[in-house]
Design an enzyme around this catalytic site. Structure first.
Site, PDB file in Angstrom:
ATOM      1  N   HIS A   1       0.776  -1.125   0.119  1.00 29.36           N
ATOM      2  CA  HIS A   1       0.016  -0.065   0.004  1.00 29.36           C
ATOM      3  C   HIS A   1       0.786   1.324  -0.087  1.00 29.36           C
ATOM      4  O   HIS A   1       0.201   2.423  -0.103  1.00 29.36           O
ATOM      5  CB  HIS A   1      -0.965  -0.089   1.190  1.00 29.36           C
ATOM      6  CG  HIS A   1      -0.257   0.334   2.554  1.00 29.36           C
ATOM      7  ND1 HIS A   1       0.674  -0.574   3.035  1.00 29.36           N
ATOM      8  CD2 HIS A   1      -0.137   1.311   3.157  1.00 29.36           C
ATOM      9  CE1 HIS A   1       0.943   0.021   4.392  1.00 29.36           C
ATOM     10  NE2 HIS A   1       0.492   1.429   4.398  1.00 29.36           N
TER      11      HIS A   1
HETATM   12  C1  UD1 Z   1      -1.990   5.603   6.346  1.00 28.65           C
HETATM   13  C2  UD1 Z   1      -0.609   5.879   7.026  1.00 28.65           C
HETATM   14  C3  UD1 Z   1       0.200   4.705   7.117  1.00 28.65           C
HETATM   15  C4  UD1 Z   1      -0.477   3.617   7.615  1.00 28.65           C
HETATM   16  C5  UD1 Z   1      -1.860   3.242   6.614  1.00 28.65           C
HETATM   17  C6  UD1 Z   1      -2.459   2.098   7.028  1.00 28.65           C
HETATM   18  C7  UD1 Z   1      -0.098   8.482   7.045  1.00 28.65           C
HETATM   19  C8  UD1 Z   1       0.699   9.246   6.642  1.00 28.65           C
HETATM   20  N1  UD1 Z   1      -0.111   7.108   6.467  1.00 28.65           N
HETATM   21  O1  UD1 Z   1      -1.727   5.433   5.044  1.00 28.65           O
HETATM   22  O2  UD1 Z   1       1.405   4.964   7.754  1.00 28.65           O
HETATM   23  O3  UD1 Z   1       0.486   2.356   7.273  1.00 28.65           O
HETATM   24  O4  UD1 Z   1      -2.494   4.475   6.731  1.00 28.65           O
HETATM   25  O5  UD1 Z   1      -3.502   1.586   6.114  1.00 28.65           O
HETATM   26  O6  UD1 Z   1      -0.931   8.646   7.671  1.00 28.65           O
HETATM   27  N2  UD1 Z   1      -8.587   5.647   1.138  1.00 28.65           N
HETATM   28  C9  UD1 Z   1      -9.856   5.030   0.975  1.00 28.65           C
HETATM   29  N3  UD1 Z   1     -10.602   4.856   1.927  1.00 28.65           N
HETATM   30  C10 UD1 Z   1     -10.173   4.878   2.963  1.00 28.65           C
HETATM   31  C11 UD1 Z   1      -9.026   5.381   3.535  1.00 28.65           C
HETATM   32  C12 UD1 Z   1      -8.221   5.857   2.424  1.00 28.65           C
HETATM   33  O7  UD1 Z   1     -10.407   4.981  -0.183  1.00 28.65           O
HETATM   34  O8  UD1 Z   1     -11.007   4.525   3.994  1.00 28.65           O
HETATM   35  C13 UD1 Z   1      -7.889   5.931  -0.287  1.00 28.65           C
HETATM   36  C14 UD1 Z   1      -7.847   7.319  -0.436  1.00 28.65           C
HETATM   37  O9  UD1 Z   1      -7.782   7.562  -1.883  1.00 28.65           O
HETATM   38  C15 UD1 Z   1      -6.506   7.947   0.279  1.00 28.65           C
HETATM   39  C16 UD1 Z   1      -5.663   6.696   0.245  1.00 28.65           C
HETATM   40  O10 UD1 Z   1      -6.560   5.632   0.242  1.00 28.65           O
HETATM   41  O11 UD1 Z   1      -6.100   9.055  -0.558  1.00 28.65           O
HETATM   42  C17 UD1 Z   1      -4.442   6.787   1.173  1.00 28.65           C
HETATM   43  O12 UD1 Z   1      -5.242   6.914   2.525  1.00 28.65           O
HETATM   44  P1  UD1 Z   1      -4.467   7.897   3.802  1.00 28.65           P
HETATM   45  O13 UD1 Z   1      -5.062   7.852   4.799  1.00 28.65           O
HETATM   46  O14 UD1 Z   1      -3.862   9.098   3.040  1.00 28.65           O
HETATM   47  O15 UD1 Z   1      -3.071   7.130   3.776  1.00 28.65           O
HETATM   48  P2  UD1 Z   1      -2.760   5.275   3.884  1.00 28.65           P
HETATM   49  O16 UD1 Z   1      -2.199   5.310   2.669  1.00 28.65           O
HETATM   50  O17 UD1 Z   1      -3.921   4.742   3.905  1.00 28.65           O
END
Ligand code: UD1
Length: 361
Positions: free
Chosen positions: A202
Protein backbone atom coordinates in the site's frame (compact mmCIF):
# COMPACT_ATOMS: atom_id res chain seq x y z
CA UNK A 1 -8.44 10.75 35.25
CA UNK A 2 -9.69 11.51 31.75
CA UNK A 3 -7.67 10.15 28.84
CA UNK A 4 -8.48 10.88 25.20
CA UNK A 5 -7.20 8.42 22.59
CA UNK A 6 -6.87 9.81 19.08
CA UNK A 7 -7.04 7.30 16.23
CA UNK A 8 -7.82 7.56 12.55
CA UNK A 9 -6.17 4.85 10.48
CA UNK A 10 -6.53 1.10 10.37
CA UNK A 11 -3.44 0.10 12.42
CA UNK A 12 -4.46 2.55 15.14
CA UNK A 13 -7.81 0.85 15.63
CA UNK A 14 -5.94 -2.41 16.25
CA UNK A 15 -3.70 -0.73 18.85
CA UNK A 16 -6.71 0.93 20.46
CA UNK A 17 -8.43 -2.41 21.15
CA UNK A 18 -6.21 -3.58 24.05
CA UNK A 19 -5.90 -0.03 25.39
CA UNK A 20 -9.70 0.46 25.51
CA UNK A 21 -10.01 -2.84 27.33
CA UNK A 22 -7.25 -1.97 29.83
CA UNK A 23 -8.82 1.43 30.56
CA UNK A 24 -12.09 -0.10 31.75
CA UNK A 25 -12.71 0.73 35.39
CA UNK A 26 -9.37 2.51 35.73
CA UNK A 27 -9.78 5.80 33.84
CA UNK A 28 -12.39 7.76 31.97
CA UNK A 29 -11.47 6.95 28.40
CA UNK A 30 -12.76 8.89 25.41
CA UNK A 31 -11.98 8.07 21.79
CA UNK A 32 -11.71 10.62 19.00
CA UNK A 33 -11.62 9.21 15.44
CA UNK A 34 -10.18 11.69 12.97
CA UNK A 35 -11.91 9.98 10.04
CA UNK A 36 -8.61 9.48 8.15
CA UNK A 37 -9.85 6.02 7.23
CA UNK A 38 -13.57 5.94 6.58
CA UNK A 39 -14.48 2.97 4.34
CA UNK A 40 -16.36 0.34 6.29
CA UNK A 41 -13.64 -2.26 5.57
CA UNK A 42 -10.93 0.18 6.70
CA UNK A 43 -12.60 1.40 9.89
CA UNK A 44 -15.94 0.13 11.17
CA UNK A 45 -15.14 -3.59 10.97
CA UNK A 46 -12.19 -3.11 13.33
CA UNK A 47 -14.36 -1.53 16.01
CA UNK A 48 -16.94 -4.28 15.59
CA UNK A 49 -14.59 -7.28 15.42
CA UNK A 50 -12.29 -6.12 18.21
CA UNK A 51 -15.10 -5.07 20.54
CA UNK A 52 -13.99 -1.43 20.70
CA UNK A 53 -16.66 1.02 21.91
CA UNK A 54 -17.80 3.44 19.19
CA UNK A 55 -15.78 6.68 19.07
CA UNK A 56 -17.11 9.51 21.23
CA UNK A 57 -16.43 11.85 18.33
CA UNK A 58 -15.64 11.33 14.65
CA UNK A 59 -14.14 14.35 12.91
CA UNK A 60 -14.86 12.91 9.46
CA UNK A 61 -11.73 14.44 7.94
CA UNK A 62 -11.34 11.84 5.18
CA UNK A 63 -8.68 11.77 2.45
CA UNK A 64 -6.68 14.65 1.01
CA UNK A 65 -3.14 15.87 0.54
CA UNK A 66 -0.94 15.56 3.63
CA UNK A 67 -1.34 19.26 4.38
CA UNK A 68 -5.10 19.34 3.89
CA UNK A 69 -5.65 16.19 5.88
CA UNK A 70 -3.33 17.04 8.78
CA UNK A 71 -4.56 20.65 8.92
CA UNK A 72 -8.21 19.65 9.08
CA UNK A 73 -7.41 17.19 11.86
CA UNK A 74 -5.48 19.80 13.80
CA UNK A 75 -8.41 22.22 13.75
CA UNK A 76 -10.92 19.51 14.65
CA UNK A 77 -8.79 18.08 17.44
CA UNK A 78 -8.19 21.48 18.98
CA UNK A 79 -11.94 21.96 19.41
CA UNK A 80 -12.35 18.40 20.67
CA UNK A 81 -9.62 18.82 23.29
CA UNK A 82 -11.06 22.15 24.42
CA UNK A 83 -14.36 20.41 24.89
CA UNK A 84 -13.05 17.29 26.63
CA UNK A 85 -10.15 18.88 28.59
CA UNK A 86 -8.28 15.56 29.00
CA UNK A 87 -5.58 14.90 31.59
CA UNK A 88 -3.72 12.98 28.90
CA UNK A 89 -3.93 12.81 25.12
CA UNK A 90 -2.79 9.45 23.82
CA UNK A 91 -1.44 9.42 20.25
CA UNK A 92 -0.81 6.13 18.44
CA UNK A 93 1.83 5.12 15.90
CA UNK A 94 2.98 7.26 13.00
CA UNK A 95 0.13 8.43 10.81
CA UNK A 96 -1.03 11.95 10.03
CA UNK A 97 -3.63 11.48 12.79
CA UNK A 98 -0.76 10.87 15.25
CA UNK A 99 1.05 14.08 14.39
CA UNK A 100 -2.15 16.13 14.44
CA UNK A 101 -3.02 14.77 17.90
CA UNK A 102 0.39 15.65 19.31
CA UNK A 103 0.45 19.14 17.81
CA UNK A 104 -3.09 20.00 18.85
CA UNK A 105 -2.35 18.82 22.40
CA UNK A 106 0.91 20.70 22.94
CA UNK A 107 -0.55 23.94 21.58
CA UNK A 108 -3.18 23.70 24.32
CA UNK A 109 -0.56 22.72 26.95
CA UNK A 110 -2.21 19.33 27.38
CA UNK A 111 0.05 16.42 28.33
CA UNK A 112 0.53 14.03 25.44
CA UNK A 113 1.78 10.46 25.47
CA UNK A 114 3.01 8.69 22.35
CA UNK A 115 2.29 5.00 22.06
CA UNK A 116 4.81 3.15 19.86
CA UNK A 117 7.44 5.81 20.41
CA UNK A 118 11.04 5.54 19.27
CA UNK A 119 10.63 3.62 16.04
CA UNK A 120 12.92 4.83 13.28
CA UNK A 121 13.34 3.86 9.65
CA UNK A 122 15.88 6.67 9.11
CA UNK A 123 14.20 7.08 5.71
CA UNK A 124 13.23 10.72 5.43
CA UNK A 125 11.16 10.07 2.30
CA UNK A 126 8.54 8.38 4.46
CA UNK A 127 5.82 10.68 5.84
CA UNK A 128 5.58 8.28 8.80
CA UNK A 129 9.22 8.94 9.77
CA UNK A 130 8.51 12.65 10.18
CA UNK A 131 5.25 11.94 11.98
CA UNK A 132 6.93 9.74 14.56
CA UNK A 133 10.04 11.87 15.12
CA UNK A 134 7.98 15.05 15.55
CA UNK A 135 5.47 13.31 17.81
CA UNK A 136 8.19 11.83 20.03
CA UNK A 137 9.81 15.21 20.48
CA UNK A 138 6.49 16.92 21.25
CA UNK A 139 5.38 14.22 23.68
CA UNK A 140 5.65 14.41 27.48
CA UNK A 141 5.74 10.64 27.68
CA UNK A 142 7.23 8.28 25.09
CA UNK A 143 5.92 4.72 25.42
CA UNK A 144 8.47 2.50 23.70
CA UNK A 145 7.49 -0.93 22.34
CA UNK A 146 11.02 -2.42 22.34
CA UNK A 147 14.58 -1.98 23.62
CA UNK A 148 15.64 -0.82 20.16
CA UNK A 149 12.98 1.91 20.19
CA UNK A 150 14.00 2.97 23.70
CA UNK A 151 17.64 3.23 22.59
CA UNK A 152 16.62 5.56 19.74
CA UNK A 153 14.75 7.78 22.19
CA UNK A 154 17.74 7.93 24.54
CA UNK A 155 20.06 8.80 21.68
CA UNK A 156 17.78 11.72 20.80
CA UNK A 157 17.87 13.06 24.38
CA UNK A 158 14.39 11.82 25.27
CA UNK A 159 15.43 9.17 27.80
CA UNK A 160 14.03 10.91 30.88
CA UNK A 161 10.53 10.96 29.46
CA UNK A 162 10.62 7.46 27.93
CA UNK A 163 9.35 4.17 29.32
CA UNK A 164 9.68 0.66 27.91
CA UNK A 165 6.24 -0.91 28.00
CA UNK A 166 6.24 -3.57 25.24
CA UNK A 167 4.04 -3.56 22.19
CA UNK A 168 0.25 -3.43 22.43
CA UNK A 169 0.04 -5.19 19.06
CA UNK A 170 1.42 -8.26 20.78
CA UNK A 171 -1.48 -8.04 23.26
CA UNK A 172 -4.16 -7.92 20.59
CA UNK A 173 -2.52 -10.48 18.33
CA UNK A 174 -2.17 -13.11 21.06
CA UNK A 175 -5.73 -12.52 22.17
CA UNK A 176 -7.20 -12.88 18.69
CA UNK A 177 -5.01 -15.88 17.86
CA UNK A 178 -6.07 -17.65 21.05
CA UNK A 179 -9.75 -16.93 20.35
CA UNK A 180 -9.34 -18.56 16.96
CA UNK A 181 -8.29 -21.82 18.54
CA UNK A 182 -11.82 -21.89 19.97
CA UNK A 183 -13.69 -20.40 17.01
CA UNK A 184 -11.83 -21.05 13.74
CA UNK A 185 -12.22 -18.49 10.96
CA UNK A 186 -12.50 -19.56 7.29
CA UNK A 187 -9.64 -18.76 4.92
CA UNK A 188 -10.48 -16.50 1.95
CA UNK A 189 -11.29 -18.11 -1.43
CA UNK A 190 -11.17 -21.57 0.13
CA UNK A 191 -7.36 -21.77 0.01
CA UNK A 192 -5.75 -24.63 1.90
CA UNK A 193 -3.58 -23.99 4.98
CA UNK A 194 0.14 -23.80 4.09
CA UNK A 195 -0.63 -23.79 0.36
CA UNK A 196 -0.72 -20.04 -0.26
CA UNK A 197 1.06 -16.78 0.47
CA UNK A 198 -0.50 -13.63 1.92
CA UNK A 199 0.46 -10.23 0.46
CA UNK A 200 -0.36 -6.57 1.11
CA UNK A 201 1.10 -3.55 -0.72
CA UNK A 202 0.00 0.00 0.00
CA UNK A 203 2.88 2.44 0.35
CA UNK A 204 3.23 5.32 -2.11
CA UNK A 205 6.84 4.27 -2.85
CA UNK A 206 5.56 0.90 -4.08
CA UNK A 207 2.33 1.95 -5.78
CA UNK A 208 2.79 5.42 -7.29
CA UNK A 209 5.30 4.35 -9.99
CA UNK A 210 3.70 2.15 -12.68
CA UNK A 211 7.03 0.49 -13.38
CA UNK A 212 7.70 -0.46 -9.76
CA UNK A 213 4.18 -1.65 -9.07
CA UNK A 214 4.25 -3.74 -12.26
CA UNK A 215 7.54 -5.36 -11.14
CA UNK A 216 6.09 -6.17 -7.70
CA UNK A 217 2.90 -7.68 -9.14
CA UNK A 218 4.97 -9.61 -11.66
CA UNK A 219 7.10 -11.02 -8.83
CA UNK A 220 3.97 -12.11 -6.95
CA UNK A 221 2.39 -13.52 -10.13
CA UNK A 222 5.34 -15.91 -10.56
CA UNK A 223 5.31 -17.36 -7.04
CA UNK A 224 4.86 -21.12 -6.72
CA UNK A 225 1.55 -21.01 -4.81
CA UNK A 226 -1.55 -18.78 -4.91
CA UNK A 227 -1.00 -15.33 -3.43
CA UNK A 228 -3.92 -13.79 -1.53
CA UNK A 229 -3.40 -10.08 -2.20
CA UNK A 230 -5.51 -7.98 0.21
CA UNK A 231 -6.03 -4.78 -1.76
CA UNK A 232 -5.77 -1.43 0.10
CA UNK A 233 -7.76 1.40 -1.56
CA UNK A 234 -4.56 3.13 -2.70
CA UNK A 235 -3.34 -0.02 -4.45
CA UNK A 236 -6.70 -0.42 -6.19
CA UNK A 237 -6.67 3.21 -7.32
CA UNK A 238 -3.05 3.23 -8.55
CA UNK A 239 -3.36 -0.11 -10.34
CA UNK A 240 -6.43 1.22 -12.18
CA UNK A 241 -4.58 4.43 -13.09
CA UNK A 242 -1.59 2.44 -14.34
CA UNK A 243 -3.89 0.11 -16.34
CA UNK A 244 -2.47 -2.80 -14.34
CA UNK A 245 -4.49 -5.99 -13.85
CA UNK A 246 -3.93 -7.42 -10.36
CA UNK A 247 -5.59 -10.69 -11.29
CA UNK A 248 -2.53 -12.24 -12.94
CA UNK A 249 -0.65 -15.53 -12.55
CA UNK A 250 -0.65 -16.70 -8.94
CA UNK A 251 -2.19 -13.44 -7.65
CA UNK A 252 -5.70 -13.63 -6.17
CA UNK A 253 -6.85 -10.10 -5.29
CA UNK A 254 -9.23 -9.90 -2.32
CA UNK A 255 -10.86 -7.03 -0.41
CA UNK A 256 -9.01 -5.65 2.66
CA UNK A 257 -9.26 -8.14 5.53
CA UNK A 258 -10.63 -7.48 8.99
CA UNK A 259 -8.20 -8.10 11.82
CA UNK A 260 -9.23 -11.64 12.84
CA UNK A 261 -9.29 -12.67 9.17
CA UNK A 262 -5.86 -11.15 8.63
CA UNK A 263 -4.35 -12.91 11.64
CA UNK A 264 -5.89 -16.17 10.50
CA UNK A 265 -4.71 -15.76 6.90
CA UNK A 266 -1.19 -14.83 8.03
CA UNK A 267 -0.94 -17.67 10.52
CA UNK A 268 -1.84 -20.40 8.02
CA UNK A 269 0.15 -18.99 5.10
CA UNK A 270 3.44 -20.30 3.76
CA UNK A 271 4.78 -16.78 4.07
CA UNK A 272 3.84 -13.12 4.03
CA UNK A 273 4.91 -10.49 1.49
CA UNK A 274 4.21 -6.92 2.56
CA UNK A 275 5.24 -3.30 2.89
CA UNK A 276 3.14 -2.83 6.04
CA UNK A 277 4.88 -2.21 9.33
CA UNK A 278 2.36 -4.04 11.46
CA UNK A 279 2.14 -7.15 9.33
CA UNK A 280 5.93 -7.69 9.45
CA UNK A 281 5.66 -7.90 13.20
CA UNK A 282 2.48 -9.96 13.22
CA UNK A 283 4.15 -12.50 10.92
CA UNK A 284 7.11 -12.68 13.30
CA UNK A 285 4.88 -13.13 16.36
CA UNK A 286 3.07 -15.94 14.53
CA UNK A 287 6.46 -17.33 13.39
CA UNK A 288 5.61 -17.04 9.71
CA UNK A 289 8.40 -15.93 7.37
CA UNK A 290 7.98 -12.42 6.01
CA UNK A 291 9.44 -10.75 2.93
CA UNK A 292 9.24 -6.97 3.12
CA UNK A 293 9.28 -4.88 -0.04
CA UNK A 294 11.10 -1.86 1.36
CA UNK A 295 14.69 -0.65 1.62
CA UNK A 296 14.59 -0.73 5.42
CA UNK A 297 12.37 -1.59 8.35
CA UNK A 298 11.66 -0.09 11.77
CA UNK A 299 11.23 -3.61 13.14
CA UNK A 300 14.89 -4.56 12.84
CA UNK A 301 14.63 -7.40 15.36
CA UNK A 302 12.51 -9.38 12.88
CA UNK A 303 15.35 -9.24 10.34
CA UNK A 304 18.12 -9.95 12.85
CA UNK A 305 16.26 -13.02 14.12
CA UNK A 306 15.96 -14.29 10.53
CA UNK A 307 12.17 -14.06 10.16
CA UNK A 308 12.06 -11.05 7.86
CA UNK A 309 13.98 -10.37 4.65
CA UNK A 310 14.04 -7.06 2.80
CA UNK A 311 13.74 -6.87 -0.99
CA UNK A 312 13.88 -3.46 -2.58
CA UNK A 313 15.55 -2.54 -5.86
CA UNK A 314 16.13 -6.01 -7.27
CA UNK A 315 12.58 -7.26 -7.42
CA UNK A 316 13.71 -10.25 -9.48
CA UNK A 317 15.00 -11.58 -6.12
CA UNK A 318 11.47 -11.69 -4.72
CA UNK A 319 10.68 -15.30 -5.63
CA UNK A 320 13.90 -16.63 -4.16
CA UNK A 321 13.45 -14.57 -0.98
CA UNK A 322 9.89 -15.79 -0.46
CA UNK A 323 10.85 -19.44 -1.03
CA UNK A 324 13.88 -19.32 1.31
CA UNK A 325 14.25 -22.09 3.91
CA UNK A 326 12.29 -21.86 7.16
CA UNK A 327 14.00 -19.41 9.55
CA UNK A 328 15.67 -20.68 12.75
CA UNK A 329 13.31 -21.29 15.68
CA UNK A 330 13.45 -18.64 18.38
CA UNK A 331 11.64 -17.88 21.61
CA UNK A 332 12.82 -14.25 21.62
CA UNK A 333 10.17 -11.73 22.66
CA UNK A 334 11.46 -8.32 21.56
CA UNK A 335 7.91 -6.94 21.47
CA UNK A 336 6.77 -7.73 24.98
CA UNK A 337 4.70 -10.35 26.75
CA UNK A 338 1.17 -9.45 25.69
CA UNK A 339 0.45 -7.20 28.69
CA UNK A 340 1.68 -3.86 27.36
CA UNK A 341 -1.72 -2.14 27.43
CA UNK A 342 -2.09 -2.60 31.18
CA UNK A 343 1.36 -1.07 31.61
CA UNK A 344 0.33 1.91 29.45
CA UNK A 345 -2.66 2.66 31.66
CA UNK A 346 -0.67 2.24 34.88
CA UNK A 347 2.06 4.51 33.53
CA UNK A 348 -0.44 7.21 32.54
CA UNK A 349 -2.20 7.04 35.90
CA UNK A 350 1.09 7.39 37.78
CA UNK A 351 3.02 9.75 35.53
CA UNK A 352 3.77 13.30 36.42
CA UNK A 353 4.36 15.55 33.46
CA UNK A 354 7.98 16.56 33.28
CA UNK A 355 9.06 20.13 33.64
CA UNK A 356 9.63 21.36 30.10
CA UNK A 357 12.82 23.12 31.24
CA UNK A 358 14.37 20.11 32.94
CA UNK A 359 17.46 18.71 31.21
CA UNK A 360 16.87 15.49 29.23
CA UNK A 361 18.74 12.27 29.96
C1 UD1 B 1 -2.02 5.57 6.33
C2 UD1 B 1 -0.73 5.92 7.09
C3 UD1 B 1 0.23 4.75 7.02
C4 UD1 B 1 -0.41 3.44 7.44
C5 UD1 B 1 -1.70 3.24 6.65
C6 UD1 B 1 -2.44 1.99 7.06
C7 UD1 B 1 -0.19 8.33 6.91
C8 UD1 B 1 0.73 9.32 6.33
N1 UD1 B 1 -0.05 7.05 6.47
O1 UD1 B 1 -1.66 5.38 4.98
O2 UD1 B 1 1.32 5.01 7.90
O3 UD1 B 1 0.49 2.38 7.19
O4 UD1 B 1 -2.56 4.37 6.86
O5 UD1 B 1 -3.45 1.68 6.14
O6 UD1 B 1 -0.98 8.67 7.75
N2 UD1 B 1 -8.67 5.61 1.10
C9 UD1 B 1 -9.93 5.13 0.87
N3 UD1 B 1 -10.71 4.77 1.94
C10 UD1 B 1 -10.29 4.91 3.21
C11 UD1 B 1 -8.99 5.43 3.45
C12 UD1 B 1 -8.21 5.77 2.39
O7 UD1 B 1 -10.36 4.98 -0.26
O8 UD1 B 1 -11.04 4.56 4.13
C13 UD1 B 1 -7.81 5.93 -0.05
C14 UD1 B 1 -7.87 7.36 -0.47
O9 UD1 B 1 -7.75 7.40 -1.85
C15 UD1 B 1 -6.64 7.97 0.16
C16 UD1 B 1 -5.66 6.79 0.11
O10 UD1 B 1 -6.47 5.64 0.30
O11 UD1 B 1 -6.17 9.09 -0.51
C17 UD1 B 1 -4.59 6.85 1.15
O12 UD1 B 1 -5.16 7.00 2.44
P1 UD1 B 1 -4.37 7.83 3.57
O13 UD1 B 1 -5.16 7.88 4.80
O14 UD1 B 1 -3.89 9.11 2.99
O15 UD1 B 1 -3.06 7.00 3.83
P2 UD1 B 1 -2.75 5.42 3.84
O16 UD1 B 1 -2.05 5.06 2.60
O17 UD1 B 1 -3.94 4.60 4.20
Amino acid sequence: MRIVSVVGARPQFVKLAPIARAMLGRAEHLVVHTGQHYDQAMSEVFFRDLGIPAPDLNLGVGSGSHGQQTGAMLAGLESAFERFRPDWVLAYGDTNSTLAAALAAVKLHLPVAHLEAGLRSFNRRMPEEHNRVLTDHAADLCLAPSEVALAHLRREGLGSRSVLIGDVMTDVLYRVRDQQHLTPVALPLGVEPKHYYLATIHRPDNTDSAERLRAIVDGLAHLDHPVLLAVHPRLAARAAEHGLDLNVGAVRPIAPLGYPELVNAAQHSLGVVTDSGGLQKEAFLLRVACTTIRPETEWTETVELGWNTLVDRDLSALGEAVRRPTPPATDAQPYGDGHAAERVVTTLLNATVLDANAPSA
